[in-house]
Motif scaffolding. Structure first.
Motif, PDB file in Angstrom:
ATOM      1  N   MET A   1       0.850  -1.188   0.000  1.00 22.05           N
ATOM      2  CA  MET A   1       0.000   0.000   0.000  1.00 22.05           C
ATOM      3  C   MET A   1       0.886   1.239   0.000  1.00 22.05           C
ATOM      4  O   MET A   1       1.757   1.378   0.819  1.00 22.05           O
ATOM      5  CB  MET A   1      -0.903  -0.011   1.238  1.00 22.05           C
ATOM      6  N   ASN A   2       0.658   2.130  -0.921  1.00 23.18           N
ATOM      7  CA  ASN A   2       1.497   3.314  -1.031  1.00 23.18           C
ATOM      8  C   ASN A   2       0.650   4.564  -0.995  1.00 23.18           C
ATOM      9  O   ASN A   2      -0.571   4.506  -1.219  1.00 23.18           O
ATOM     10  CB  ASN A   2       2.304   3.261  -2.333  1.00 23.18           C
ATOM     11  N   LEU A   3       1.267   5.660  -0.729  1.00 18.74           N
ATOM     12  CA  LEU A   3       0.564   6.939  -0.667  1.00 18.74           C
ATOM     13  C   LEU A   3       0.249   7.409  -2.069  1.00 18.74           C
ATOM     14  O   LEU A   3       1.122   7.507  -2.910  1.00 18.74           O
ATOM     15  CB  LEU A   3       1.435   7.970   0.040  1.00 18.74           C
ATOM     16  N   GLN A   4      -1.019   7.687  -2.340  1.00 18.95           N
ATOM     17  CA  GLN A   4      -1.404   8.186  -3.647  1.00 18.95           C
ATOM     18  C   GLN A   4      -2.329   9.374  -3.459  1.00 18.95           C
ATOM     19  O   GLN A   4      -3.388   9.253  -2.849  1.00 18.95           O
ATOM     20  CB  GLN A   4      -2.121   7.082  -4.449  1.00 18.95           C
ATOM     21  N   LEU A   5      -1.951  10.533  -3.984  1.00 22.18           N
ATOM     22  CA  LEU A   5      -2.755  11.723  -3.871  1.00 22.18           C
ATOM     23  C   LEU A   5      -3.618  11.816  -5.116  1.00 22.18           C
ATOM     24  O   LEU A   5      -3.140  12.149  -6.205  1.00 22.18           O
ATOM     25  CB  LEU A   5      -1.865  12.958  -3.732  1.00 22.18           C
ATOM     26  N   ILE A   6      -4.883  11.451  -4.979  1.00 22.65           N
ATOM     27  CA  ILE A   6      -5.754  11.345  -6.148  1.00 22.65           C
ATOM     28  C   ILE A   6      -6.175  12.707  -6.663  1.00 22.65           C
ATOM     29  O   ILE A   6      -6.200  12.971  -7.852  1.00 22.65           O
ATOM     30  CB  ILE A   6      -7.008  10.505  -5.808  1.00 22.65           C
ATOM     31  N   ASP A   7      -6.523  13.611  -5.756  1.00 20.15           N
ATOM     32  CA  ASP A   7      -6.896  14.956  -6.189  1.00 20.15           C
ATOM     33  C   ASP A   7      -6.453  15.948  -5.127  1.00 20.15           C
ATOM     34  O   ASP A   7      -5.838  15.579  -4.141  1.00 20.15           O
ATOM     35  CB  ASP A   7      -8.413  15.053  -6.433  1.00 20.15           C
ATOM     36  N   SER A 323      -1.953  13.786   7.796  1.00 17.40           N
ATOM     37  CA  SER A 323      -2.135  12.484   7.141  1.00 17.40           C
ATOM     38  C   SER A 323      -0.824  11.957   6.575  1.00 17.40           C
ATOM     39  O   SER A 323      -0.561  10.759   6.636  1.00 17.40           O
ATOM     40  CB  SER A 323      -3.170  12.610   6.010  1.00 17.40           C
ATOM     41  N   VAL A 324      -0.003  12.849   6.031  1.00 22.66           N
ATOM     42  CA  VAL A 324       1.295  12.429   5.503  1.00 22.66           C
ATOM     43  C   VAL A 324       2.166  11.900   6.638  1.00 22.66           C
ATOM     44  O   VAL A 324       2.833  10.859   6.508  1.00 22.66           O
ATOM     45  CB  VAL A 324       2.001  13.592   4.778  1.00 22.66           C
ATOM     46  N   MET A 325       2.161  12.596   7.761  1.00 25.83           N
ATOM     47  CA  MET A 325       2.963  12.154   8.898  1.00 25.83           C
ATOM     48  C   MET A 325       2.468  10.821   9.442  1.00 25.83           C
ATOM     49  O   MET A 325       3.264   9.961   9.843  1.00 25.83           O
ATOM     50  CB  MET A 325       2.937  13.226   9.988  1.00 25.83           C
ATOM     51  N   GLU A 326       1.156  10.633   9.433  1.00 20.45           N
ATOM     52  CA  GLU A 326       0.592   9.367   9.895  1.00 20.45           C
ATOM     53  C   GLU A 326       0.983   8.230   8.950  1.00 20.45           C
ATOM     54  O   GLU A 326       1.302   7.123   9.374  1.00 20.45           O
ATOM     55  CB  GLU A 326      -0.932   9.486   9.983  1.00 20.45           C
ATOM     56  N   LYS A 330       3.035   4.756   9.807  1.00 18.37           N
ATOM     57  CA  LYS A 330       2.505   3.415   9.543  1.00 18.37           C
ATOM     58  C   LYS A 330       3.379   2.624   8.575  1.00 18.37           C
ATOM     59  O   LYS A 330       3.459   1.405   8.666  1.00 18.37           O
ATOM     60  CB  LYS A 330       1.080   3.515   8.991  1.00 18.37           C
ATOM     61  N   ARG A 331       4.002   3.339   7.651  1.00 22.55           N
ATOM     62  CA  ARG A 331       4.802   2.660   6.628  1.00 22.55           C
ATOM     63  C   ARG A 331       6.287   2.606   6.985  1.00 22.55           C
ATOM     64  O   ARG A 331       7.118   2.257   6.166  1.00 22.55           O
ATOM     65  CB  ARG A 331       4.634   3.354   5.274  1.00 22.55           C
ATOM     66  N   PHE A 332       6.629   2.975   8.225  1.00 22.89           N
ATOM     67  CA  PHE A 332       8.001   2.874   8.742  1.00 22.89           C
ATOM     68  C   PHE A 332       9.000   3.752   7.988  1.00 22.89           C
ATOM     69  O   PHE A 332      10.159   3.387   7.828  1.00 22.89           O
ATOM     70  CB  PHE A 332       8.471   1.414   8.735  1.00 22.89           C
TER      71      PHE A 332
END
Length: 482
Positions: A1-7, A323-326, A330-332
């Motif tokens: 699962m990766n960070l994706q900024l949709i809009d 949210s980015v910091m969270e 979570k993703r270490f």
């Protein structure tokens, strides 16, 4: 699962990409795009690495700093005498390396003068290269020119590295004509033909000085000499265009980079793009390119997330920043001192002192060690808010730490007291600054002049203005110690 900024409105998670177990491990095989061109390697752990992670052994760090300071001063005192010709090589060479690493160019040149007097001394181009790089970082082109002449008098022929260091010194000091002239000389010297590294440095100088009109000519010359651009060359151009908000040229350079077939975009390209759009508040484009680079198979690193945090913070989008910091947690992706400094600076600039203090305490409780950037951000925020008692508290913390104070820090704290009308305290700090070997710069003097004017202290203003003129007139052309 990766960070994706949709809009530009929602920060959400997507399972469309696989998260790597580590950040990108791509290593550039070329040189980095920013000065200095030759980082001077030290056997000891760097200050940058010490500033990350848990707060360990501050007394040991402070002891090392004091030992280094004492060693430099001890050798420097001997440099002022003509009777020391048989000193222990390790003592002189270590002191010279320490002075170069700390960018103390005056001390370094005095020690180098002492080195040349030793009976065991043998001139080496590597030593001159290190000194030239240091002088470039310290913006001392006149001293670099004189050092180059001394090297020739020592019977040494300049190498490619020496010439490139000279190009860097002239270029980053704003003397582009001299930098180009040096490149022309290199083309006429055997075994010193400019390489991709030399041209990358020259391009970097042009971008720093906003001389983008010269870049096409440099690229044309490289093509004529069959010098191929490296990933560093492209990244330097892209980063320069991005910081100047020349987005069309930035995207064109990315297209050229991809079409070259030999220099695929990397995480540095990724960060330059999202940093360029994020810094000017164009969050939609930032998020678009975040997705585009992931589709190219390029994974974000900690710096990428730091850029996102800073950009969302500047735009007042604090939920996305959280949210980015969270996501990092979570993703270490371990937050660094830079991450913490970005958050503290963001809250400080927005005037949210309560959130800034809260995060600063959290940072310390987690064992993260504040550095001078952290303290600068805190002082700046407290100064603007008129909380001088907090500024005093920061000063006490700094005095009880192993943080090495520099000119920007003193500028920050002098500004805070100046804005509050604390002229006496400001003057005391100015004296302390010089005692700590932190040379006042134009920002220091301009800040003090503004504070004096606000208090109607015309004579003090005139004294400082005369000092500026005197310093400019006394910028001598003699190489110190030689």
């Amino acid at each position: 699962m990766n960070l994706q900024l949709i809009d530009s409105f929602n920060l959400r998670w997507s399972s469309s990409f696989v998260v790597p177990t580590t950040c990108s491990t791509k290593v550039l095989t070329d040189h980095p795009p920013s000065p200095p061109p030759w980082p001077i390697k030290a056997a000891k752990k760097s200050a940058k690495n010490r500033s990350q992670g848990l707060h360990k052994e501050p007394k040991k760090d402070l002891s090392r700093i004091l030992r280094t300071e004492a060693a430099i001063k001890a050798i420097e005192r001997k440099a002022n005498s003509n009777k020391y010709h048989r000193l222990w090589p390790k003592a002189v060479l270590d002191a010279l390396d320490d002075a170069i690493r700390e960018n103390r160019w005056e001390s370094a040149l005095k020690i180098f003068s002492l080195l040349r007097k030793q009976h065991w001394y043998e001139p080496r181009c590597q030593t001159y290269t290190k000194l030239l790089v240091m002088l470039g970082k310290c913006r001392q082109p006149k001293q670099a020119s004189l050092l180059f002449e001394i090297m020739r008098s020592d019977g040494l022929e300049p190498t490619l590295d020496v010439y490139t260091a000279l190009v860097s010194t002239y270029g980053f000091s704003g003397l582009l004509d001299e930098a180009f002239r040096t490149v022309d000389v290199m083309k006429s010297v055997s075994d010193c033909t400019p390489d991709v590294y030399t041209y990358s440095i020259l391009i970097n100088c042009c971008t720093k000085l906003r001389r983008f009109d010269l870049i096409e000519g440099i690229l044309a010359e490289m093509s004529h000499l069959r010098v191929e651009c490296s990933a560093v060359t492209y990244n330097t151009i892209i980063d320069g265009y991005g910081k100047a908000e020349l987005f069309e040229l930035m995207e064109k350079s990315l297209k050229d980079m991809i079409e070259s077939g030999t220099c695929p975009p990397d995480v540095f390209t990724f960060n330059s793009f999202i940093g360029a759009y994020g810094n000017c508040g164009n969050i939609k484009e930032m998020e678009k390119w975040f997705d585009e680079f992931q589709l190219m198979g390029i994974s974000p690193d900690t710096m990428t997330f730091n850029i996102l945090i800073r950009s969302y913070g500047k735009a007042g989008m604090y939920e996305k920043m959280d949210s980015v910091m969270e996501f990092m947690r979570k993703r270490f992706y371990s937050p660094t001192i830079v991450t913490c400094n970005v958050v503290i600076e963001t809250f400080g600039m927005s005037g949210n002192i309560e959130k800034m203090n809260e995060f600063f305490l959290k940072m310390k409780h987690q064992g993260m060690k504040p550095n001078r950037v952290t303290y600068c951000s805190l002082v700046s925020a407290y100064g603007k808010a008129g909380l001088l008692n907090k500024v005093d508290s920061i000063m006490r913390q700094v005095e009880n730490s192993d943080v090495v104070l520099d000119t920007p820090f003193f500028n920050c704290i002098i500004s805070a007291y100046g804005q509050a009308g604390e002229i006496k305290k400001m003057g005391e700090l100015f004296v302390t600054m010089k005692e700590r070997n932190c040379k006042p710069d134009n920002i220091t003097l301009a800040t003090m002049i503004q504070a004096y004017k606000a208090q109607g202290m015309i004579e003090a203003v005139e004294d400082l203005q005369n000092k500026i003129i005197a310093d400019e007139d006394n910028s001598g052309t003699k190489l110190i110690g030689c």
